[in-house]
Design a protein around this motif. Structure first.
Motif, short mmCIF file in Angstrom:
data_model
loop_
_atom_site.label_atom_id
_atom_site.label_comp_id
_atom_site.label_asym_id
_atom_site.label_seq_id
_atom_site.Cartn_x
_atom_site.Cartn_y
_atom_site.Cartn_z
N ALA A 175 -64.92 -7.21 -22.31
CA ALA A 175 -65.90 -5.80 -21.88
C ALA A 175 -64.61 -4.92 -20.98
CB ALA A 175 -67.30 -6.57 -21.15
N ASP A 176 -63.40 -5.32 -20.16
CA ASP A 176 -62.77 -4.83 -19.47
C ASP A 176 -61.32 -4.53 -20.81
OD1 ASP A 176 -62.19 -6.92 -19.65
OD2 ASP A 176 -60.79 -6.54 -18.09
N LEU A 177 -61.82 -4.32 -22.06
CA LEU A 177 -60.52 -3.85 -22.94
C LEU A 177 -61.56 -3.23 -23.47
CD1 LEU A 177 -58.67 -7.21 -23.67
CD2 LEU A 177 -58.43 -5.83 -21.65
N GLN A 178 -61.07 -1.44 -24.02
CA GLN A 178 -60.59 -1.64 -25.64
C GLN A 178 -60.02 -1.68 -26.33
OE1 GLN A 178 -60.17 3.27 -24.21
NE2 GLN A 178 -61.09 3.68 -26.45
N ILE A 179 -60.47 -2.26 -27.09
CA ILE A 179 -59.23 -2.69 -28.44
C ILE A 179 -58.99 -1.77 -29.32
CG2 ILE A 179 -59.25 -4.21 -30.74
CD1 ILE A 179 -59.79 -5.40 -27.42
N GLN A 180 -57.38 -1.67 -29.16
CA GLN A 180 -56.68 -0.93 -29.54
C GLN A 180 -55.53 -1.22 -31.00
OE1 GLN A 180 -55.58 2.50 -28.51
NE2 GLN A 180 -57.62 1.50 -27.42
N ILE A 181 -55.35 -0.80 -31.75
CA ILE A 181 -54.48 -1.18 -33.24
C ILE A 181 -53.21 -0.33 -33.97
CG2 ILE A 181 -56.22 0.25 -34.45
CD1 ILE A 181 -55.89 -2.06 -36.60
N GLY A 182 -53.05 -1.16 -33.93
CA GLY A 182 -51.04 0.01 -34.20
C GLY A 182 -50.21 -1.04 -34.97
N SER A 183 -49.20 -0.49 -35.38
CA SER A 183 -47.74 -1.38 -36.19
C SER A 183 -47.43 -2.38 -34.94
CB SER A 183 -46.29 -0.61 -36.16
OG SER A 183 -45.82 -1.22 -36.46
N GLN A 184 -46.65 -3.71 -35.18
CA GLN A 184 -46.44 -4.85 -34.30
C GLN A 184 -44.86 -4.33 -33.97
OE1 GLN A 184 -46.51 -4.68 -37.52
NE2 GLN A 184 -45.89 -6.66 -38.32
N TRP A 185 -44.75 -3.56 -34.41
CA TRP A 185 -42.92 -3.26 -34.29
C TRP A 185 -43.05 -2.21 -33.19
CZ3 TRP A 185 -41.16 -6.56 -36.39
CH2 TRP A 185 -41.51 -7.45 -37.76
N TRP A 186 -42.54 -2.81 -31.67
CA TRP A 186 -42.78 -1.78 -30.75
C TRP A 186 -42.03 -2.11 -30.07
CZ3 TRP A 186 -42.08 -5.95 -27.36
CH2 TRP A 186 -42.59 -7.86 -27.75
#
Length: 525
Positions: A175-186
């Motif tokens: 509930a307390d997380l806003q799921i994000q998405i993106g490249s795994q190269w950070w």
């Protein structure tokens, strides 16, 4: 000064891994390696032996078997990060790499870049609202539990997936997380890494959730960084230059991509072909070169899209359902001025307005800001204009209260030309064939994003013949279409040669057409 701990996940080519580690640590940076437990034991021993005396290299204490799309990739990353955090107390940044990555900037450039901006670099877009996922399952990655690998256990993967759907066995996102998405190269700062590891120890519920999601390496770190770090300290981008084909596969770089890679706004590139030995040698020497300078033009993605798009021009001439609107009108004449140099066409129709008194409109299907009357919103965007082109044209004829209307189009708009030529109205075309100097083509490449102000001369030298050939091809396609009322004027022709074509197009007396053809600096750039 920034000191980078590279987090390397790899599973093959031990010689390349050894060279990569030696290259990146030679200037004072660090590396923590996780070598897939599925890989050959002798390969791992070779890497450990070759790098045993390098104090700037460490290894994940626990090796696990990794599979694409699985939690194991995230777990391997965590093991490697933990080892780096403990072994390298002076590391300020942690940079995720694969064995296919190589530096496209020098260490001096990379350190200065990171020193100048106290931020984390990671793609993190809203999972549900963004369009980052182009194909395949989306929400179902999260709300169902995925225990099997889709690539190697396809039947089990989909059997478990469909059984959960049938039984309604969904689950909620924490509930307390806003799921994000993106490249795994950070690339993350030390403080951020410490916060993430602390979070993983405290929030076992979150760890259990992500452990059974599908492709969590695209969501885990991306979500936690957004949860733990102030937004102003996050740069939603990757510092690794990578591109994908239409089929979702990474674009591979070869020996002749050296100049292009150096000009991108990135520190590393993925993925480098194993056969590109010359490219690897040059990039390997680059990282330790303290004198290297870089001209950032960042045209790589636009250039790739342009070059791979050539030859894919559609030949569909049948109408879509939205194109079945009624005719423009049998009694009407639509006159189209076709020219690649838009400023030349605009100069011609301005002169036509003065001499022939016919309503004219600039590139309404190419330029969003073309002046148009308010037609109830149909004129608002290029997309709407193109989808409803016949309705738009009928409304423009009505607005100007005329049976003759002139518009400008780019030669690339062949589909539109075919559509209007097939209407019951009379469609005439005046093609203006211009000469293209290298200076003009260079400017054109910059205007459309194929090149930047810092693009090297060598890159332009290779690019210009392709652009010139593309423009010739567009003109050839128009000629091959064999339109009924097609006239052509040429930049190299004399005014008295062009005048008859203009007279035929506009149906005006020869002397009036000559006035237009003799317009001073008609073809000037």
């Amino acid at each position: 000064m920034a000191r980078i701990a590279f987090i390397l996940l790899c599973h093959k080519d031990p010689d390349a891994i050894i060279r990569q580690a030696e290259m990146l640590t030679a200037v004072g940076d660090y590396m923590s390696i996780h070598f897939d437990a599925r890989a050959k034991t002798e390969h791992y021993r070779k890497i450990r032996s070759a790098l045993a005396d390098n104090p700037n290299v460490t290894f994940a204490r626990k090796r696990i078997r990794c599979g694409w799309g699985e939690w194991s990739l995230v777990q391997a990353s965590i093991h490697a990060v933990e080892a780096a955090l403990e072994a390298f107390p002076r590391a300020t940044h942690f940079y995720m790499l694969s064995g296919d990555c190589m530096a496209v900037k020098s260490a001096a450039f990379a350190h200065e870049f990171l020193d100048n901006d106290d931020a984390d670099y990671i793609e993190s877009f809203d999972f549900f609202e963004s369009d980052w996922i182009k194909t395949g399952i989306k929400e179902d990655r999260l709300i169902y539990r995925h225990y099997f690998n889709e690539r190697v256990q396809k039947k089990r993967f989909y059997a478990a997936y469909h059984l959960q759907k049938k039984l309604g066995l969904t689950r909620s996102v924490p509930a307390d997380l806003q799921i994000q998405i993106g490249s795994q190269w950070w690339c993350l700062r030390r403080r951020t890494i410490e916060w993430i590891l602390d979070f993983t120890r405290k929030r076992r519920d979150v760890m259990r959730f992500f452990a059974t999601t599908w492709i969590p390496d695209e969501t885990f770190f991306q979500t936690l960084v957004r949860h733990l770090v102030p937004e102003k300290e996050i740069r939603t981008r990757t510092l690794t230059f990578l591109m994908f084909t239409d089929y979702g596969m990474p674009v591979t770089f070869y020996n002749d991509h050296y100049d292009l890679l150096l000009s991108q706004d990135a520190l590393f590139a993925r993925k480098i072909s194993p056969e590109a030995t010359e490219l690897k040698t040059r990039l390997g020497a680059l990282y330790a070169n303290e004198e290297a300078t870089f001209q950032i033009s960042d045209e790589g993605r636009n250039l790739y899209k342009f070059l791979t798009g050539r030859g894919r021009v559609g030949r569909r001439f049948a109408s879509r359902f939205w194109e079945t609107e009624s005719s423009l009108g049998r009694e009407r004449e639509l006159m189209i001025v076709i020219c690649k140099k838009w400023h030349v066409a605009k100069r011609v129709i301005q002169r036509i307005r003065q001499v022939a008194n016919v309503p004219t409109i600039d590139y309404l299907f190419n330029e969003e800001d073309t002046p148009l009357p308010d037609l109830g919103g149909i004129q608002a965007t290029l997309g709407k204009r193109t989808r409803h082109r016949r309705a738009l044209m009928r409304m423009l004829f009505d607005y100007f209260d005329t049976d003759r209307l002139i518009v400008c189009m780019d030669p690339s708009n062949l589909e539109l030309l075919h559509d209007f030529a097939g209407d019951r109205s009379t469609t005439k075309m005046l093609e203006i064939q211009c000469e293209f100097t290298d200076a003009y083509l260079t400017g054109h490449a910059k205007r459309v994003g194929l090149a930047g102000e810092q693009t090297s001369a060598a890159t332009l030298e290779r690019l210009l013949p392709t652009i010139r050939g593309d423009m010739t091809y567009e003109s050839d396609r128009i000629r091959d279409a064999d339109f009924e009322h097609h006239s052509v004027i040429r930049e190299g022709a004399e005014p008295d040669e062009n005048a008859p074509q203009i007279a035929r197009f506009l149906d005006i007396p020869p002397e009036k057409a000559l006035e237009i053809a003799e317009t001073p600096k008609l073809f000037a750039d």
